[in-house]
Design a protein around this motif. Structure first.
Motif, PDB file in Angstrom:
ATOM      1  N   VAL A 163       0.835  -1.204   0.000  1.00 57.37           N
ATOM      2  CA  VAL A 163       0.000   0.000   0.000  1.00 57.37           C
ATOM      3  C   VAL A 163       0.870   1.254   0.000  1.00 57.37           C
ATOM      4  CG1 VAL A 163      -1.752   1.275   1.282  1.00 57.37           C
ATOM      5  CG2 VAL A 163      -1.886  -1.228   1.133  1.00 57.37           C
ATOM      6  N   ILE A 164       1.932   1.247   0.806  1.00 59.75           N
ATOM      7  CA  ILE A 164       2.818   2.404   0.881  1.00 59.75           C
ATOM      8  C   ILE A 164       3.459   2.690  -0.471  1.00 59.75           C
ATOM      9  CG2 ILE A 164       4.980   3.249   1.900  1.00 59.75           C
ATOM     10  CD1 ILE A 164       4.118   1.811   4.497  1.00 59.75           C
ATOM     11  N   THR A 165       3.810   1.661  -1.220  1.00 63.24           N
ATOM     12  CA  THR A 165       4.382   1.853  -2.555  1.00 63.24           C
ATOM     13  C   THR A 165       3.430   2.653  -3.424  1.00 63.24           C
ATOM     14  OG1 THR A 165       5.703  -0.167  -2.454  1.00 63.24           O
ATOM     15  CG2 THR A 165       5.174   0.675  -4.642  1.00 63.24           C
ATOM     16  N   HIS A 166       2.150   2.316  -3.383  1.00 60.76           N
ATOM     17  CA  HIS A 166       1.161   3.044  -4.180  1.00 60.76           C
ATOM     18  C   HIS A 166       0.979   4.475  -3.671  1.00 60.76           C
ATOM     19  CE1 HIS A 166      -0.407  -0.033  -6.949  1.00 60.76           C
ATOM     20  NE2 HIS A 166      -0.141  -0.896  -5.980  1.00 60.76           N
ATOM     21  N   LEU A 167       1.014   4.676  -2.361  1.00 59.81           N
ATOM     22  CA  LEU A 167       0.915   6.029  -1.817  1.00 59.81           C
ATOM     23  C   LEU A 167       2.105   6.874  -2.265  1.00 59.81           C
ATOM     24  CD1 LEU A 167      -0.344   5.210   1.785  1.00 59.81           C
ATOM     25  CD2 LEU A 167      -1.635   6.404   0.003  1.00 59.81           C
ATOM     26  N   ASN A 168       3.298   6.272  -2.244  1.00 58.92           N
ATOM     27  CA  ASN A 168       4.483   6.996  -2.709  1.00 58.92           C
ATOM     28  C   ASN A 168       4.339   7.399  -4.174  1.00 58.92           C
ATOM     29  OD1 ASN A 168       5.745   6.760  -0.218  1.00 58.92           O
ATOM     30  ND2 ASN A 168       6.835   4.899  -0.759  1.00 58.92           N
ATOM     31  N   GLU A 169       3.810   6.501  -4.993  1.00 59.99           N
ATOM     32  CA  GLU A 169       3.622   6.808  -6.407  1.00 59.99           C
ATOM     33  C   GLU A 169       2.643   7.956  -6.610  1.00 59.99           C
ATOM     34  OE1 GLU A 169       2.352   3.104  -8.010  1.00 59.99           O
ATOM     35  OE2 GLU A 169       4.375   2.236  -8.083  1.00 59.99           O
ATOM     36  N   ARG A 170       1.702   8.131  -5.682  1.00 60.48           N
ATOM     37  CA  ARG A 170       0.729   9.213  -5.772  1.00 60.48           C
ATOM     38  C   ARG A 170       1.234  10.495  -5.125  1.00 60.48           C
ATOM     39  NH1 ARG A 170      -1.577   4.518  -6.074  1.00 60.48           N
ATOM     40  NH2 ARG A 170      -3.707   4.152  -6.813  1.00 60.48           N
TER      41      ARG A 170
ATOM     42  N   TRP B  34      -4.680 -10.043   2.736  1.00 64.04           N
ATOM     43  CA  TRP B  34      -5.151 -10.092   1.351  1.00 64.04           C
ATOM     44  C   TRP B  34      -4.000 -10.000   0.347  1.00 64.04           C
ATOM     45  CZ3 TRP B  34      -3.228  -5.755  -0.764  1.00 64.04           C
ATOM     46  CH2 TRP B  34      -3.006  -4.672   0.083  1.00 64.04           C
ATOM     47  N   GLY B  35      -2.795  -9.725   0.821  1.00 65.52           N
ATOM     48  CA  GLY B  35      -1.674  -9.500  -0.089  1.00 65.52           C
ATOM     49  C   GLY B  35      -1.409 -10.674  -1.014  1.00 65.52           C
ATOM     50  N   TRP B  36      -1.532 -11.909  -0.473  1.00 67.52           N
ATOM     51  CA  TRP B  36      -1.256 -13.076  -1.310  1.00 67.52           C
ATOM     52  C   TRP B  36      -2.302 -13.247  -2.398  1.00 67.52           C
ATOM     53  CZ3 TRP B  36      -5.044 -14.131   2.095  1.00 67.52           C
ATOM     54  CH2 TRP B  36      -5.889 -15.208   1.847  1.00 67.52           C
ATOM     55  N   LEU B  37      -3.522 -12.743  -2.149  1.00 58.58           N
ATOM     56  CA  LEU B  37      -4.562 -12.844  -3.174  1.00 58.58           C
ATOM     57  C   LEU B  37      -4.268 -11.901  -4.345  1.00 58.58           C
ATOM     58  CD1 LEU B  37      -7.763 -13.051  -0.958  1.00 58.58           C
ATOM     59  CD2 LEU B  37      -6.736 -14.887  -2.304  1.00 58.58           C
ATOM     60  N   GLU B  38      -3.745 -10.729  -4.054  1.00 59.59           N
ATOM     61  CA  GLU B  38      -3.345  -9.838  -5.148  1.00 59.59           C
ATOM     62  C   GLU B  38      -2.225 -10.478  -5.955  1.00 59.59           C
ATOM     63  OE1 GLU B  38      -1.222  -5.495  -5.764  1.00 59.59           O
ATOM     64  OE2 GLU B  38      -3.005  -5.625  -4.494  1.00 59.59           O
ATOM     65  N   GLU B  39      -1.278 -11.084  -5.254  1.00 56.42           N
ATOM     66  CA  GLU B  39      -0.167 -11.742  -5.939  1.00 56.42           C
ATOM     67  C   GLU B  39      -0.665 -12.866  -6.857  1.00 56.42           C
ATOM     68  OE1 GLU B  39       3.607 -14.655  -4.814  1.00 56.42           O
ATOM     69  OE2 GLU B  39       2.706 -13.382  -3.269  1.00 56.42           O
ATOM     70  N   LYS B  40      -1.659 -13.630  -6.403  1.00 50.15           N
ATOM     71  CA  LYS B  40      -2.139 -14.785  -7.166  1.00 50.15           C
ATOM     72  C   LYS B  40      -3.078 -14.388  -8.302  1.00 50.15           C
ATOM     73  CE  LYS B  40      -0.090 -18.028  -4.771  1.00 50.15           C
ATOM     74  NZ  LYS B  40       0.948 -18.911  -5.374  1.00 50.15           N
ATOM     75  N   THR B  41      -3.795 -13.267  -8.158  1.00 54.76           N
ATOM     76  CA  THR B  41      -4.833 -12.923  -9.131  1.00 54.76           C
ATOM     77  C   THR B  41      -4.546 -11.663  -9.938  1.00 54.76           C
ATOM     78  OG1 THR B  41      -6.096 -11.569  -7.560  1.00 54.76           O
ATOM     79  CG2 THR B  41      -6.570 -13.945  -7.619  1.00 54.76           C
ATOM     80  N   GLY B  42      -3.668 -10.801  -9.425  1.00 51.52           N
ATOM     81  CA  GLY B  42      -3.423  -9.527 -10.090  1.00 51.52           C
ATOM     82  C   GLY B  42      -4.471  -8.476  -9.802  1.00 51.52           C
ATOM     83  N   LEU B  43      -5.431  -8.757  -8.926  1.00 49.81           N
ATOM     84  CA  LEU B  43      -6.444  -7.758  -8.585  1.00 49.81           C
ATOM     85  C   LEU B  43      -5.785  -6.565  -7.897  1.00 49.81           C
ATOM     86  CD1 LEU B  43      -9.294 -10.071  -7.247  1.00 49.81           C
ATOM     87  CD2 LEU B  43      -9.382  -8.651  -9.305  1.00 49.81           C
ATOM     88  N   PRO B  44      -6.198  -5.326  -8.214  1.00 51.18           N
ATOM     89  CA  PRO B  44      -5.531  -4.125  -7.689  1.00 51.18           C
ATOM     90  C   PRO B  44      -5.967  -3.768  -6.271  1.00 51.18           C
ATOM     91  CG  PRO B  44      -7.290  -3.473  -9.152  1.00 51.18           C
ATOM     92  CD  PRO B  44      -7.257  -4.981  -9.201  1.00 51.18           C
ATOM     93  N   MET B  45      -5.751  -4.666  -5.332  1.00 48.63           N
ATOM     94  CA  MET B  45      -6.204  -4.454  -3.963  1.00 48.63           C
ATOM     95  C   MET B  45      -5.419  -3.360  -3.262  1.00 48.63           C
ATOM     96  SD  MET B  45      -6.718  -8.460  -2.900  1.00 48.63           S
ATOM     97  CE  MET B  45      -8.094  -9.433  -3.523  1.00 48.63           C
ATOM     98  N   ALA B  46      -4.090  -3.418  -3.358  1.00 49.96           N
ATOM     99  CA  ALA B  46      -3.255  -2.405  -2.699  1.00 49.96           C
ATOM    100  C   ALA B  46      -3.557  -1.022  -3.249  1.00 49.96           C
ATOM    101  CB  ALA B  46      -1.774  -2.748  -2.873  1.00 49.96           C
ATOM    102  N   ALA B  47      -3.769  -0.920  -4.551  1.00 45.50           N
ATOM    103  CA  ALA B  47      -4.099   0.370  -5.159  1.00 45.50           C
ATOM    104  C   ALA B  47      -5.418   0.906  -4.618  1.00 45.50           C
ATOM    105  CB  ALA B  47      -4.162   0.229  -6.682  1.00 45.50           C
ATOM    106  N   ALA B  48      -6.383   0.015  -4.361  1.00 46.21           N
ATOM    107  CA  ALA B  48      -7.667   0.448  -3.810  1.00 46.21           C
ATOM    108  C   ALA B  48      -7.492   1.019  -2.407  1.00 46.21           C
ATOM    109  CB  ALA B  48      -8.648  -0.725  -3.793  1.00 46.21           C
ATOM    110  N   PHE B  49      -6.649   0.367  -1.593  1.00 47.70           N
ATOM    111  CA  PHE B  49      -6.364   0.908  -0.264  1.00 47.70           C
ATOM    112  C   PHE B  49      -5.690   2.273  -0.377  1.00 47.70           C
ATOM    113  CE2 PHE B  49      -6.992  -3.424   1.281  1.00 47.70           C
ATOM    114  CZ  PHE B  49      -7.552  -3.214   2.534  1.00 47.70           C
ATOM    115  N   ALA B  50      -4.718   2.397  -1.280  1.00 48.49           N
ATOM    116  CA  ALA B  50      -4.016   3.669  -1.441  1.00 48.49           C
ATOM    117  C   ALA B  50      -4.976   4.763  -1.893  1.00 48.49           C
ATOM    118  CB  ALA B  50      -2.870   3.505  -2.440  1.00 48.49           C
ATOM    119  N   ASP B  51      -5.884   4.439  -2.807  1.00 47.59           N
ATOM    120  CA  ASP B  51      -6.857   5.432  -3.273  1.00 47.59           C
ATOM    121  C   ASP B  51      -7.719   5.930  -2.124  1.00 47.59           C
ATOM    122  OD1 ASP B  51      -5.970   5.251  -5.884  1.00 47.59           O
ATOM    123  OD2 ASP B  51      -7.536   3.836  -6.506  1.00 47.59           O
TER     124      ASP B  51
END
Length: 323
Positions: A21-28, A297-314
């Motif tokens: 999540v922090i990675t996405h916040l940094n990108e924003r 939920w991190g492993w689910l993003e890794e397995k599926t590619g769903l943008p979960m961390a990005a949703a938290f950052a948003d």
């Protein structure tokens, strides 16, 4: 001009999910101040909060400071409360350690709780209220979700009657709790139970018993704000957590009625996010099992590619401003 209001991330040192999540916040370009309560005794974290000399419109002022970051409490945008570790003060005697630990918890957490502006994911008091399984079950029924017949009791005779009535029954913990035997950490699984196995030891504490769903797969649903991410987990296991190597994952679209019920569920407890566990029967009907207010939920993003961390950052970047 860029908004410099920071997001506080409160979690343990090694938290890969928070890192995502922090990675996405940094990108924003969103400032992040990360700390762990355990850092306070070591001088790696200081907190100050002032009251009484402030106007009613801004009753608290102060700051949280780490060796590399500072956040003024009145300007905090959002708080991401992940997996904090509280200090235990093992170098102190038992009484002093209990005293110091209480001051940290009520001083540090109290300063955070005093803030009424930031968005929380999730406020720990709301996490706690939502973590009681009997309350979870009642809310699920009220919202029209399909809930397996469930009994919470410490009466062995009640358990035997329940098993006789429902046939295949599983026993589950009411609360996951660290447990060791001979220095080895143990995990409590959902396990089948028969009437013959029930003895008087049940009377020591309440237990949870549930009619077994004739399931073909499990469904894990992460809700972040008003976004949902649904992942079907196929395993052939009663408790899929027993063997991650046996799991296969596929992304699902939630029926609108189910998605709305899960949104309403989080609204009931005042939560911004939560991870739901459901079981899919042979007709594809989802059976509600439980909510983890702060689930992994991190492993689910890794397995599926769903943008979960990005949703938290948003959501964290948005803060308390829904616009």
């Amino acid at each position: 001009m860029a908004d410099t209001s920071p997001v506080l991330v409160v979690t343990e040192l090694l938290d890969i999910t928070a890192d995502m999540v922090i990675t996405h916040l940094n990108e924003r370009g969103i400032p992040v101040v990360r700390f762990n309560p355990e850092d306070l005794p070591a001088g790696e974290l200081t907190v100050s909060a002032r009251f009484g000399d402030r106007p009613a419109s801004a009753p608290v002022a102060g700051r949280f400071r780490t060796p590399s970051r500072t956040a003024d409490v009145e300007h905090v945008r959002a708080v991401y409360w992940r997996r904090p570790v509280w200090p235990t003060f093992e170098d102190l005697g038992p009484d002093d350690a209990r005293y110091a630990a209480a001051q940290v918890r009520y001083g540090l957490a109290g300063a955070l709780y005093a803030l009424d502006g930031p968005l929380w994911i999730n406020h720990p008091a709301r996490n706690t209220a939502a973590d009681y399984k009997p309350a979870q079950l009642a809310v699920a029924v009220r919202l029209g979700l399909t809930v397996p017949a469930t009994l919470v009791t410490n009466d062995p005779d009640e358990v035997r009657r329940f098993i006789t009535a429902h046939g295949q029954v599983i026993a589950k913990t009411l609360r996951g709790t660290p447990y060791e035997r001979d220095g080895i950490g143990l995990t409590s699984w959902a396990e089948p139970v028969t009437a013959d196995e029930v003895d008087d030891s049940v009377a020591v504490a309440p237990h949870l018993f549930q009619a077994r769903v004739d399931k073909v797969a499990d469904l894990r649903v992460l809700v972040v704000g008003r976004q949902s991410f649904a992942v079907r987990i196929d395993s052939g296991l009663l408790d899929w957590r027993k063997d991650y190597s046996a799991l296969s994952y596929s992304v699902m679209d939630l029926p609108g009625r189910l998605e709305k019920a899960l949104f309403d569920y989080l609204d009931h407890f005042g939560l911004s996010s939560g991870s739901f566990a459901l079981a899919l029967d042979r007709d594809g009907e989802p059976h509600w099992l439980e909510l983890n207010p702060n689930g992994q939920w991190g492993w689910l993003e890794e397995k599926t590619g769903l943008p979960m961390a990005a949703a938290f950052a948003d959501l964290l970047a948005q803060g308390d401003n829904p616009g």
